[in-house]
Design an enzyme around this catalytic site. Structure first.
Site, short mmCIF file in Angstrom:
data_model
loop_
_atom_site.label_atom_id
_atom_site.label_comp_id
_atom_site.label_asym_id
_atom_site.label_seq_id
_atom_site.Cartn_x
_atom_site.Cartn_y
_atom_site.Cartn_z
N GLU A 277 0.85 -1.17 0.04
CA GLU A 277 0.05 -0.03 -0.06
C GLU A 277 1.01 1.32 0.04
O GLU A 277 1.47 1.77 0.92
CB GLU A 277 -0.73 0.06 1.32
CG GLU A 277 -2.03 0.92 0.98
CD GLU A 277 -1.90 2.29 1.52
OE1 GLU A 277 -1.57 3.13 0.68
OE2 GLU A 277 -2.06 2.48 2.76
N GLU A 491 -6.10 -4.21 1.46
CA GLU A 491 -6.37 -4.22 2.84
C GLU A 491 -7.90 -3.87 3.00
O GLU A 491 -8.57 -3.49 2.34
CB GLU A 491 -5.64 -3.34 3.66
CG GLU A 491 -4.15 -3.62 3.41
CD GLU A 491 -3.13 -2.89 4.28
OE1 GLU A 491 -2.40 -3.47 5.02
OE2 GLU A 491 -2.96 -1.61 4.32
#
Length: 517
Positions: A277, A491
């Site tokens: 990320e 996520e």
């Protein structure tokens, strides 16, 4: 990033520890407990290493000393996680869920204590820190609910034979966190990993090392096996040891694009899956038919949460020319009204940036923008609070830049601070092309009353998380992640189960082997 919160009951909070830290006399260390944690205990380094100062952003004072972990400590932490995995992976999903739910209950009961320590360690306002703690708790509750639902598939084959799949854990997972959401990121990475039956070694950012250790202790208090969640402190060297470790099965990282590339390269040596990320330079597109009041609110949420230190922030604000003057006027008024100061005060809406070097970097972006022809409509200057205790802190006034063009540095590069760049546009086709003209693709936003236009725009925006008439809302029930160089994997949401588990296919022959030999 905010979690949309339903009303929830709160248990009485334990005595806050952050207040005690704030009372420390000038220059002295506020936290002396070890920040490494494995096999159920806080640990001190066994190797001779140089301790690093960790600073309180609000005051500039030394908060604690960091002991980086070397090869010996990393081996011990991974060994503890490997041992815990043997027990945890054999438990039923319901058994794992009970422990995770208990951990969530403990977090709820200690919400204020955790939030205050997050403020002391990170510099964000107490209001935001509480929401971060709530997001962490909700994430653990969500994946506890999924733990007992993990299942495979049955496939009927000819002649009564059949096949089935098993969804199995990976093993020891590594989480490497960023400094902007220390406690929340630790929960976002550990919750799905543990729900799937994995164990984890987590490395926080060396800038914000404190609250991840608290999460590890909370899991242990909830009844988790010793070594289920371990915390090792350190920088690049410690991270490399984790990525290369032969007993590590997967790496999940939140942070910058350059570091993400290095982690992907290191993990590839062991053919380990990664979740990345990474950064963003996200567009926020505001059409003339928008509700201007909501658009202004969205732009502020897209730029000034956590002092602008949010990877998904919509820092390229494209405003249709017809409403540009009205929008800019209101944004400047609202930005100038943001209360800056002591992040532990309820009235504060913007605390301190995370470090002195980062503050200087953000301010240098503002200086560069002025040199390139942007107009500073407000802010962009160092801020010194009136409270003498805070005068060494890392504060700046939130900044709005006007007259921006696509070629400017402030528009092309991720600043990661409270700096909004406003650009004008005329047509839908034009702004769509400009919005996508970036190597990053973490998030994007559209404000318009035209429903068809909104969905048409979202279809063509090259971003993993898109917002319509809102921004920076991240419920744990939905996936979060980016396109292009903003990352790999997701996520939150159900899909994350796939990133923390693996499928095993089993063929069962019910007849004789049909052999060619």
């Amino acid at each position: 990033m905010l979690q949309r919160l339903a009303g929830s009951l709160r248990r009485p909070a334990a005595a806050p520890i952050a207040a005690a830290v704030r009372c420390v006399s000038s220059g002295s260390v506020g936290i002396t407990a070890p920040l490494n944690f494995w096999a159920g205990k806080r640990r001190t380094s066994q190797e001779k290493c140089n301790k690093e100062n960790v600073y309180e952003p609000a005051t500039g004072r030394v908060l604690c000393h960091l002991e980086p972990c070397g090869a010996v400590e990393v081996d011990q932490a991974v060994a503890a996680a490997k041992s815990a995995f043997g027990h945890w992976s054999k438990m039923s999903g319901m058994e794992r869920a009970r422990i995770m739910i208990e951990a969530a209950h403990i977090i709820e009961s200690r919400r204020e204590e955790i939030a205050e320590m997050e403020v002391v360690n990170n510099g964000k306002s107490i209001t935001e820190a509480r929401l971060d703690v709530d997001s962490a708790r909700l994430c653990i509750e969500y994946y506890a609910g999924l733990a007992s639902t993990l299942a495979g598939q049955h496939v009927q084959l000819p002649g009564g034979s059949f096949a089935y799949t098993r969804r199995e854990p990976l093993g020891v997972c590594v989480g490497i966190g960023a400094w902007n959401y220390p406690f929340q990121i630790a929960a976002w990475k550990s919750a799905p990993a543990l729900a799937c039956g994995n164990s984890m070694v987590f490395k926080p950012s060396p800038v914000t090392p404190v609250t991840a250790v608290m999460l590890a202790e909370l899991y242990a208090e909830a009844g988790a096996p010793e070594g289920l969640l371990n915390v090792v402190q350190g920088g690049q060297e410690t991270g490399s040891l984790l990525c290369y470790h032969p007993d590590v099965a997967k790496v999940s990282f939140t942070g910058s694009v350059p570091t993400g590339k290095k982690i992907m390269e290191m993990a590839s040596q062991g053919v380990k899956p990664v979740t990345l990320e990474l950064g963003g330079k996200s567009p926020l597109i505001i059409f003339a038919d928008s509700d201007v009041e909501n658009a202004v609110r969205g732009a502020l949420m897209a730029n000034f949460l956590s002092q602008g230190q949010v990877c998904s922030n919509g820092t390229r604000v494209f405003v249709q020319r017809d409403i540009l003057p009205e929008f800019v006027e209101e944004v400047v008024i609202r930005t100038q009204a943001i209360k800056i100061g002591d992040p532990l005060l309820e009235s504060t809406r913007m605390g301190a940036l995370v470090s002195r070097p980062h503050l200087e970097k953000v301010l240098s972006f503002v200086d560069q923008a002025k040199k390139e022809g942007a107009t500073v409509l407000c802010g962009g200057e160092p801020f010194v609070p009136s409270d003498p205790k805070l005068r060494g802190g890392y504060y700046m006034t939130p900044c709005v830049l006007g007259n921006c063009t696509d070629e400017m540095t402030c528009v092309k590069e991720e600043i990661f601070g409270p700096v909004m760049s406003v650009l004008s546009f005329e047509t839908e086709e034009e702004v769509l092309q400009r919005a996508n003209d970036t190597t990053l693709g973490l998030a994007a936003g559209v404000f318009t009353r035209d429903v068809k236009r909104a969905h048409r725009m979202v279809e063509h925006l090259k971003a993993g998380s898109c917002f319509i008439n809102n921004y920076n809302i991240t419920p744990v029930e939905v996936p979060f992640g980016g396109f292009k160089m903003s990352g790999i994997g997701r996520e939150n949401g159900q899909v994350t189960i796939e990133y923390y588990s693996q499928l095993k296919t089993v063929f069962v022959e019910m007849g004789d082997v049909d052999s060619l030999f």
